[in-house]
Design an enzyme around this catalytic site. Structure first.
Site, mmCIF file in Angstrom:
data_model
loop_
_atom_site.group_PDB
_atom_site.id
_atom_site.type_symbol
_atom_site.label_atom_id
_atom_site.label_comp_id
_atom_site.label_asym_id
_atom_site.label_seq_id
_atom_site.Cartn_x
_atom_site.Cartn_y
_atom_site.Cartn_z
ATOM 1 N N ARG A 28 -60.591 16.686 4.838
ATOM 2 C CA ARG A 28 -60.506 15.754 3.707
ATOM 3 C C ARG A 28 -61.863 15.120 3.371
ATOM 4 N NH1 ARG A 28 -54.406 13.114 4.135
ATOM 5 N NH2 ARG A 28 -53.330 15.070 3.597
ATOM 6 N N ASP A 130 -60.246 16.315 29.575
ATOM 7 C CA ASP A 130 -61.062 16.063 30.783
ATOM 8 C C ASP A 130 -62.092 14.970 30.575
ATOM 9 O OD1 ASP A 130 -61.269 19.547 31.898
ATOM 10 O OD2 ASP A 130 -59.625 18.116 31.803
ATOM 11 N N ARG A 157 -43.658 5.462 40.734
ATOM 12 C CA ARG A 157 -43.743 4.224 41.520
ATOM 13 C C ARG A 157 -42.338 3.697 41.797
ATOM 14 N NH1 ARG A 157 -48.752 1.758 42.009
ATOM 15 N NH2 ARG A 157 -47.760 -0.125 42.754
ATOM 16 N N ALA A 189 -53.114 3.055 42.116
ATOM 17 C CA ALA A 189 -53.027 3.999 43.247
ATOM 18 C C ALA A 189 -53.809 3.490 44.453
ATOM 19 C CB ALA A 189 -53.578 5.361 42.818
ATOM 20 N N GLU A 190 -53.368 3.921 45.613
ATOM 21 C CA GLU A 190 -54.083 3.546 46.849
ATOM 22 C C GLU A 190 -55.330 4.392 47.049
ATOM 23 O OE1 GLU A 190 -50.886 3.654 46.544
ATOM 24 O OE2 GLU A 190 -50.402 1.597 47.071
ATOM 25 N N GLU A 225 -56.955 18.219 40.084
ATOM 26 C CA GLU A 225 -56.593 19.592 40.465
ATOM 27 C C GLU A 225 -57.792 20.389 40.978
ATOM 28 O OE1 GLU A 225 -55.499 22.018 37.088
ATOM 29 O OE2 GLU A 225 -56.912 20.956 35.843
ATOM 30 N N HIS A 252 -49.650 20.837 32.387
ATOM 31 C CA HIS A 252 -49.940 20.876 30.950
ATOM 32 C C HIS A 252 -49.199 19.825 30.137
ATOM 33 C CE1 HIS A 252 -51.811 24.611 32.130
ATOM 34 N NE2 HIS A 252 -52.357 24.712 30.940
HETATM 35 O O1 F6P Z 1 -60.029 21.737 29.870
HETATM 36 C C1 F6P Z 1 -58.826 21.076 29.789
HETATM 37 C C2 F6P Z 1 -57.872 21.597 30.831
HETATM 38 O O2 F6P Z 1 -56.631 21.022 30.604
HETATM 39 C C3 F6P Z 1 -58.299 21.331 32.264
HETATM 40 O O3 F6P Z 1 -58.026 20.007 32.669
HETATM 41 C C4 F6P Z 1 -57.481 22.337 32.990
HETATM 42 O O4 F6P Z 1 -57.998 22.621 34.276
HETATM 43 C C5 F6P Z 1 -57.581 23.539 32.052
HETATM 44 O O5 F6P Z 1 -57.752 23.015 30.747
HETATM 45 C C6 F6P Z 1 -56.360 24.423 32.072
HETATM 46 O O6 F6P Z 1 -56.682 25.548 31.271
HETATM 47 P P1 F6P Z 1 -55.503 26.466 30.642
HETATM 48 O O7 F6P Z 1 -54.793 25.641 29.621
HETATM 49 O O8 F6P Z 1 -56.273 27.610 30.017
HETATM 50 O O9 F6P Z 1 -54.613 26.850 31.772
#
Ligand code: F6P
Length: 322
Positions: A28, A130, A157, A189-190, A225, A252
């Site tokens: 836009r 991220d 919790r 969180a601890e 992760e 996700h």
């Molecule tokens: O880059 C964002 C992200 O959600 C990361 O936090 C995660 O490790 C990665 O993408 C997962 O990638 P995909 O959606 O390709 O499995």
């Protein structure tokens, strides 16, 4: 300098809530300056395939509140190779496209640089949950992902306190702990375990013992992760200290959902600033949030510099969590 009359937009890498608001703002803002706008489907993969769609003002209506990206996204390995980068730039220039807004993460910006080198003016708009893109305080989607993860943590919790249990919550962040750290502070969180800090099982067990001694009968550990799978951490805690932890992997879920106001406003401001930069003749820049201001910075800042976790936030988890 040729007058900028036609630009394209693509979303790349992991999708994030607010990308649609950014698409809307770029489209836009450009239309308001009598520019033609093209949507590139599926990120750099669609760029290589010439999968372009015209974007009018109405095409970006009704999306401001929707998570995901109407242009779809992809992770392109083809685009890493020079001959494909040539093809991508050729597809844009052959279509009369002079500028490209790339909404995505750090890797997407390095791809965008290759197009800048081949005559396409590119504007990087940081978008990843991220929030690990150097050069901007916030990337689009991060704030929403924190809220999404926090909602889950607060639910955990309840059950943790009902059963005197230890919960390990694995959040996203393949290479960074920004998401884990904000969720840890907001969720009380601890402990928080992030890729940027060397993990010590002994230190974690001591922390859990300290919490118990202080009468805390349930605990939350937030794990990024990128450090290790939550199940592995659970097993190591069980084997070492005999605590029976439960595991929740948010995965996700953190990528979806309607963007929060902060992300919609950030996306709108950055999208508009990207168009202003392109129409003023700039290229090879990224939009950056710095002290509540949207600035344009060299794209290279996103990979030539590093973004660090806030030590004050790490300290807060230590002080306030037990
Ligand atoms: O880059 C964002 C992200 O959600 C990361 O936090 C995660 O490790 C990665 O993408 C997962 O990638 P995909 O959606 O390709 O499995």
């Amino acid at each position: 300098m040729a007058v900028m009359k036609k630009i394209a937009i693509l979303t790349s890498g992991g999708d994030s809530p607010g990308m649609n608001a950014a698409i809307r703002a770029v489209a836009r803002s450009a239309i308001a300056k009598d520019m033609e706008v093209v949507g590139v489907m599926r990120g750099f993969e669609g760029l290589l395939d010439g999968d372009f769609r015209p974007l009018g003002a109405r095409d970006v209506g009704g999306i401001i509140h929707r998570g995901g990206t109407i242009l779809q996204t992809a992770r392109s390995t083809r685009f890493m190779e020079h001959q494909w980068q040539e093809k991508a730039a050729g597809n844009l220039l052959d279509a009369g496209i002079q500028g490209l807004a790339v909404i995505g993460g750090g890797g997407s910006f390095q791809g965008a640089r290759e197009l800048q080198k081949r005559g396409v003016a590119v504007a990087g708009i940081p978008g990843t949950i991220d929030n690990d893109i150097a050069g901007t305080e916030l990337a689009i989607g991060f704030r929403t992902a924190v809220e999404t993860a926090l909602d889950a943590v607060m639910r955990l919790r309840d059950t943790a306190s009902s059963h005197d249990r230890l919960f390990i919550v694995e959040v996203m962040g393949g290479r960074s702990g920004f998401l884990a750290l904000d969720v840890a502070v907001a969720g009380g969180a601890e402990a928080v375990i992030v890729p940027e800090v060397q993990f010590s099982l002994g230190r974690l067990i001591d922390r859990l013992h300290e919490a118990r001694k202080k009468g805390k009968t349930h605990s939350l550990i937030i794990l990024a992760e990128g450090v290790m799978p939550a199940q592995e951490l659970r097993d190591r805690i069980q084997d070492t200290a005999g605590y029976d932890a439960r595991v929740t992997v948010l995965g996700h879920i953190q990528r979806g959902g309607s963007p929060c106001a902060v992300d919609i406003i950030l996306a709108s401001r950055m999208g508009s600033a990207a168009v202003e930069g392109l129409i003023s003749g700039r290229g090879g820049f990224m939009t950056s949030l710095a002290d509540s201001t949207i600035e344009l910075r060299n794209l290279s800042v996103s990979w030539e510099t590093k973004k660090y976790l806030d030590p004050e936030m790490m300290r807060l988890v230590g002080v306030l969590g037990v």
